[in-house]
Scaffold this motif. Structure first.
Motif, PDB file in Angstrom:
ATOM      1  N   PHE A   1       0.511  -1.277   0.294  1.00 17.42           N
ATOM      2  CA  PHE A   1       0.498  -0.352  -0.277  1.00 17.42           C
ATOM      3  C   PHE A   1       0.706   1.238   0.053  1.00 17.42           C
ATOM      4  CE2 PHE A   1       0.286  -1.450   4.599  1.00 17.42           C
ATOM      5  CZ  PHE A   1       0.950   0.824   5.344  1.00 17.42           C
ATOM      6  N   VAL A   2       0.683   2.631  -0.203  1.00 19.48           N
ATOM      7  CA  VAL A   2       0.717   3.775  -0.551  1.00 19.48           C
ATOM      8  C   VAL A   2       1.277   4.977   0.608  1.00 19.48           C
ATOM      9  CG1 VAL A   2       1.037   5.806  -1.916  1.00 19.48           C
ATOM     10  CG2 VAL A   2       0.644   3.321  -3.100  1.00 19.48           C
ATOM     11  N   GLU A   3       1.965   4.967   1.222  1.00 19.30           N
ATOM     12  CA  GLU A   3       2.007   5.849   2.372  1.00 19.30           C
ATOM     13  C   GLU A   3       2.401   7.452   2.423  1.00 19.30           C
ATOM     14  OE1 GLU A   3       3.282   4.116   6.828  1.00 19.30           O
ATOM     15  OE2 GLU A   3       4.730   5.057   5.874  1.00 19.30           O
ATOM     16  N   LEU A   4       1.534   8.360   1.824  1.00 22.98           N
ATOM     17  CA  LEU A   4       2.161   9.558   2.541  1.00 22.98           C
ATOM     18  C   LEU A   4       2.262  10.460   3.141  1.00 22.98           C
ATOM     19  CD1 LEU A   4       2.875  12.077   0.042  1.00 22.98           C
ATOM     20  CD2 LEU A   4       0.043  12.624   0.127  1.00 22.98           C
ATOM     21  N   LEU A   5       3.269  11.375   3.724  1.00 23.78           N
ATOM     22  CA  LEU A   5       3.540  11.484   5.246  1.00 23.78           C
ATOM     23  C   LEU A   5       3.955  13.364   4.032  1.00 23.78           C
ATOM     24  CD1 LEU A   5       6.105   9.027   6.991  1.00 23.78           C
ATOM     25  CD2 LEU A   5       3.445   9.131   6.560  1.00 23.78           C
ATOM     26  N   LEU A   6       2.740  14.326   5.603  1.00 21.40           N
ATOM     27  CA  LEU A   6       2.826  15.669   5.085  1.00 21.40           C
ATOM     28  C   LEU A   6       2.848  16.348   6.731  1.00 21.40           C
ATOM     29  CD1 LEU A   6       0.259  16.082   2.685  1.00 21.40           C
ATOM     30  CD2 LEU A   6       2.267  16.126   2.089  1.00 21.40           C
ATOM     31  N   PRO A   7       4.366  17.020   6.756  1.00 23.06           N
ATOM     32  CA  PRO A   7       5.169  17.410   7.558  1.00 23.06           C
ATOM     33  C   PRO A   7       3.648  18.621   8.202  1.00 23.06           C
ATOM     34  CG  PRO A   7       6.423  17.995   6.415  1.00 23.06           C
ATOM     35  CD  PRO A   7       4.897  17.627   5.840  1.00 23.06           C
ATOM     36  N   LEU A   8       3.731  18.991   9.232  1.00 17.12           N
ATOM     37  CA  LEU A   8       3.149  20.438   9.493  1.00 17.12           C
ATOM     38  C   LEU A   8       3.274  20.719  11.178  1.00 17.12           C
ATOM     39  CD1 LEU A   8      -0.914  18.722   9.857  1.00 17.12           C
ATOM     40  CD2 LEU A   8       0.205  19.548   8.292  1.00 17.12           C
ATOM     41  N   ALA A   9       3.083  22.394  10.938  1.00 16.06           N
ATOM     42  CA  ALA A   9       4.394  23.251  12.403  1.00 16.06           C
ATOM     43  C   ALA A   9       3.307  23.285  13.130  1.00 16.06           C
ATOM     44  CB  ALA A   9       4.546  24.213  11.710  1.00 16.06           C
ATOM     45  N   GLY A  10       3.539  23.978  14.446  1.00 12.45           N
ATOM     46  CA  GLY A  10       2.718  23.757  15.400  1.00 12.45           C
ATOM     47  C   GLY A  10       2.616  26.077  14.904  1.00 12.45           C
ATOM     48  N   ASP A  11       1.771  26.712  16.564  1.00  8.10           N
ATOM     49  CA  ASP A  11       1.843  27.836  15.863  1.00  8.10           C
ATOM     50  C   ASP A  11       2.995  28.604  15.806  1.00  8.10           C
ATOM     51  OD1 ASP A  11      -1.057  27.183  15.800  1.00  8.10           O
ATOM     52  OD2 ASP A  11      -1.166  27.724  18.410  1.00  8.10           O
ATOM     53  N   ASP A  12       4.386  27.804  16.369  1.00  9.03           N
ATOM     54  CA  ASP A  12       5.472  28.968  16.576  1.00  9.03           C
ATOM     55  C   ASP A  12       6.946  28.422  15.457  1.00  9.03           C
ATOM     56  OD1 ASP A  12       5.977  26.162  17.157  1.00  9.03           O
ATOM     57  OD2 ASP A  12       7.382  26.151  18.342  1.00  9.03           O
ATOM     58  N   GLY A  13       5.159  27.999  14.403  1.00  6.29           N
ATOM     59  CA  GLY A  13       6.207  27.503  13.372  1.00  6.29           C
ATOM     60  C   GLY A  13       7.436  26.669  12.839  1.00  6.29           C
ATOM     61  N   ARG A  14       7.555  25.558  14.048  1.00  6.04           N
ATOM     62  CA  ARG A  14       8.531  24.919  14.274  1.00  6.04           C
ATOM     63  C   ARG A  14       7.927  22.987  13.693  1.00  6.04           C
ATOM     64  NH1 ARG A  14      12.196  26.151  19.469  1.00  6.04           N
ATOM     65  NH2 ARG A  14      12.878  27.430  19.080  1.00  6.04           N
ATOM     66  N   PRO A  15       8.540  22.343  13.240  1.00  7.20           N
ATOM     67  CA  PRO A  15       7.834  21.196  12.728  1.00  7.20           C
ATOM     68  C   PRO A  15       7.247  20.218  13.834  1.00  7.20           C
ATOM     69  CG  PRO A  15       9.227  21.480  11.865  1.00  7.20           C
ATOM     70  CD  PRO A  15      10.101  22.289  12.628  1.00  7.20           C
ATOM     71  N   ALA A  16       5.708  20.286  13.819  1.00  3.17           N
ATOM     72  CA  ALA A  16       5.520  20.063  14.957  1.00  3.17           C
ATOM     73  C   ALA A  16       4.627  18.412  15.893  1.00  3.17           C
ATOM     74  CB  ALA A  16       3.750  20.554  15.701  1.00  3.17           C
ATOM     75  N   CYS A  17       4.222  17.552  13.548  1.00  3.23           N
ATOM     76  CA  CYS A  17       3.229  16.798  13.976  1.00  3.23           C
ATOM     77  C   CYS A  17       3.705  16.187  12.105  1.00  3.23           C
ATOM     78  CB  CYS A  17       1.586  16.286  14.303  1.00  3.23           C
ATOM     79  SG  CYS A  17       0.769  17.941  13.647  1.00  3.23           S
ATOM     80  N   VAL A  18       2.602  15.228  11.909  1.00  2.00           N
ATOM     81  CA  VAL A  18       2.346  14.737  10.513  1.00  2.00           C
ATOM     82  C   VAL A  18       0.990  13.941  10.167  1.00  2.00           C
ATOM     83  CG1 VAL A  18       3.784  12.978   8.931  1.00  2.00           C
ATOM     84  CG2 VAL A  18       5.636  14.088  11.086  1.00  2.00           C
ATOM     85  N   LEU A  19       1.267  14.459   9.183  1.00  2.40           N
ATOM     86  CA  LEU A  19      -0.372  14.377   8.484  1.00  2.40           C
ATOM     87  C   LEU A  19       0.132  12.983   7.848  1.00  2.40           C
ATOM     88  CD1 LEU A  19      -3.874  14.592   9.181  1.00  2.40           C
ATOM     89  CD2 LEU A  19      -2.757  15.715   6.764  1.00  2.40           C
ATOM     90  N   ALA A  20      -0.007  11.407   8.439  1.00  2.00           N
ATOM     91  CA  ALA A  20       0.203  10.455   7.536  1.00  2.00           C
ATOM     92  C   ALA A  20      -1.378  10.426   6.866  1.00  2.00           C
ATOM     93  CB  ALA A  20       0.606   9.350   8.571  1.00  2.00           C
ATOM     94  N   TYR A  21      -1.586   9.886   5.409  1.00  3.22           N
ATOM     95  CA  TYR A  21      -2.239   9.334   4.554  1.00  3.22           C
ATOM     96  C   TYR A  21      -2.115   7.058   3.908  1.00  3.22           C
ATOM     97  CZ  TYR A  21      -5.066   8.587   0.876  1.00  3.22           C
ATOM     98  OH  TYR A  21      -6.204   8.024  -0.427  1.00  3.22           O
ATOM     99  N   ARG A  22      -2.512   6.877   4.854  1.00  2.00           N
ATOM    100  CA  ARG A  22      -2.464   5.391   4.608  1.00  2.00           C
ATOM    101  C   ARG A  22      -3.166   4.467   3.477  1.00  2.00           C
ATOM    102  NH1 ARG A  22       0.084   2.753   9.737  1.00  2.00           N
ATOM    103  NH2 ARG A  22       1.194   1.999   8.232  1.00  2.00           N
ATOM    104  N   HIS A  23      -2.871   4.222   2.114  1.00  2.00           N
ATOM    105  CA  HIS A  23      -4.301   4.002   0.799  1.00  2.00           C
ATOM    106  C   HIS A  23      -4.384   2.500   1.040  1.00  2.00           C
ATOM    107  CE1 HIS A  23      -6.385   4.718  -2.141  1.00  2.00           C
ATOM    108  NE2 HIS A  23      -5.780   3.974  -3.115  1.00  2.00           N
TER     109      HIS A  23
END
Length: 284
Positions: free
Chosen positions: A258-280
């Motif tokens: 299966f295909v997995e797409l990982l997209l980084p997301l930042a917090g309010d301070d602009g620093r990397p905070a979490c990952v949005l993982a799409y798992r097909h």
């Protein structure tokens, strides 16, 4: 003369990733092709027929219906019905061997009186131990991902604008309804050594057989699968760049890629905070 395929026929003609010419019926429950054996290219990266020309009646384990067919009842969970293979007759009904001719009766009697010499017993060689199956992932181009993953990636870039990555609170799931069942929001813990499930779509939950929120990846997956998932999440967060992967031998989907797409997301301070993982995963 055209041919029609039903919304849940699991045929390539009704798959979202098939590239052949087709048309939907007015009630959006049938797909029409110019002939039963019409041809088109498979565009599902996780399929064994990826980039191959398949016929309209062909099917595979990664089949997913067209969006309009899905809205009108097309579901990938329905399995096609195959004819029951013919079984061999019971041993008691096997045909009797033909009777020996009368001229051979003397030879047969002599053969019965002759004691056969038993063949020497050769010990069977021990079967080799199967190699352990380890979950792994390979980098995949965004253009080779399913259509839903590409839509998510385009939305992520639009929200990002000129920044390195968008803020987590800027992502609106109402704009991504087709992706939500396969989305997971992952937050790093212990300095990125492990990740925490903050949200998990229902399609992924069904494949995992549990509700992982708010548990750690190491507590929800076998050791090799958890190590692989954590490593890819950590690489995405540290680089600040999207990662598209083709996952193999994951215990969540044994024997299926299966295909997995990982997209980084930042917090309010602009620093990397979490990952949005799409798992097909299939079945969403």
């Amino acid at each position: 003369m055209t041919h029609a395929f039903a919304k849940d026929s699991r045929a390539c003609a009704a798959c979202v990733s098939w590239g052949g010419e087709r048309a939907l019926s007015d009630d959006h429950t049938l797909v029409h092709v110019d002939r039963y054996s019409a041809e088109g290219e498979c565009r599902t990266a996780s399929s064994q027929d990826y980039r191959k020309v398949t016929r309209s009646y062909h099917t595979c384990g990664t089949w997913a219906p067209l969006p309009m067919l899905k809205k009108h009842g097309g579901r990938p969970e329905r399995q096609p019905v195959f004819a029951t293979p013919m079984q061999p007759p019971p041993s008691g009904l096997a045909a009797a061997p033909p009777a020996a001719p009368a001229s051979a009766s003397a030879s047969a009697a002599a053969a019965v009186l002759t004691k056969p010499v038993p063949a020497p017993v050769v010990p069977a060689a021990p079967a080799p131990e199967p190699e352990p199956v380890v979950c792994r992932s390979d980098v995949l181009d965004i253009d080779q991902t399913p259509q839903a993953a590409r839509v998510l990636y385009v939305y992520w870039r639009r929200v990002r604008q000129q920044r390195t990555m968008p803020l987590a609170r800027e992502m609106d799931t109402a704009q991504l309804r087709e992706c939500v069942p396969r989305l997971c929001l992952m937050e790093p813990v212990d300095g990125g050594a492990d990740f925490l499930y903050r949200a998990c779509g229902r399609a992924v939950q069904r494949k995992m057989g549990r509700r992982p929120v708010p548990l750690r990846v190491s507590a929800c997956h076998p050791a090799d699968a958890a190590e692989r998932f954590n490593a890819d999440l950590r690489a995405c967060l540290e680089s600040g760049q999207p990662r598209s992967l083709l996952v193999r031998d994951d215990p969540m989907l044994p024997g299926v890629r299966f295909v997995e797409l990982l997209l980084p997301l930042a917090g309010d301070d602009g620093r990397p905070a979490c990952v949005l993982a799409y798992r097909h995963v299939p079945g969403a």
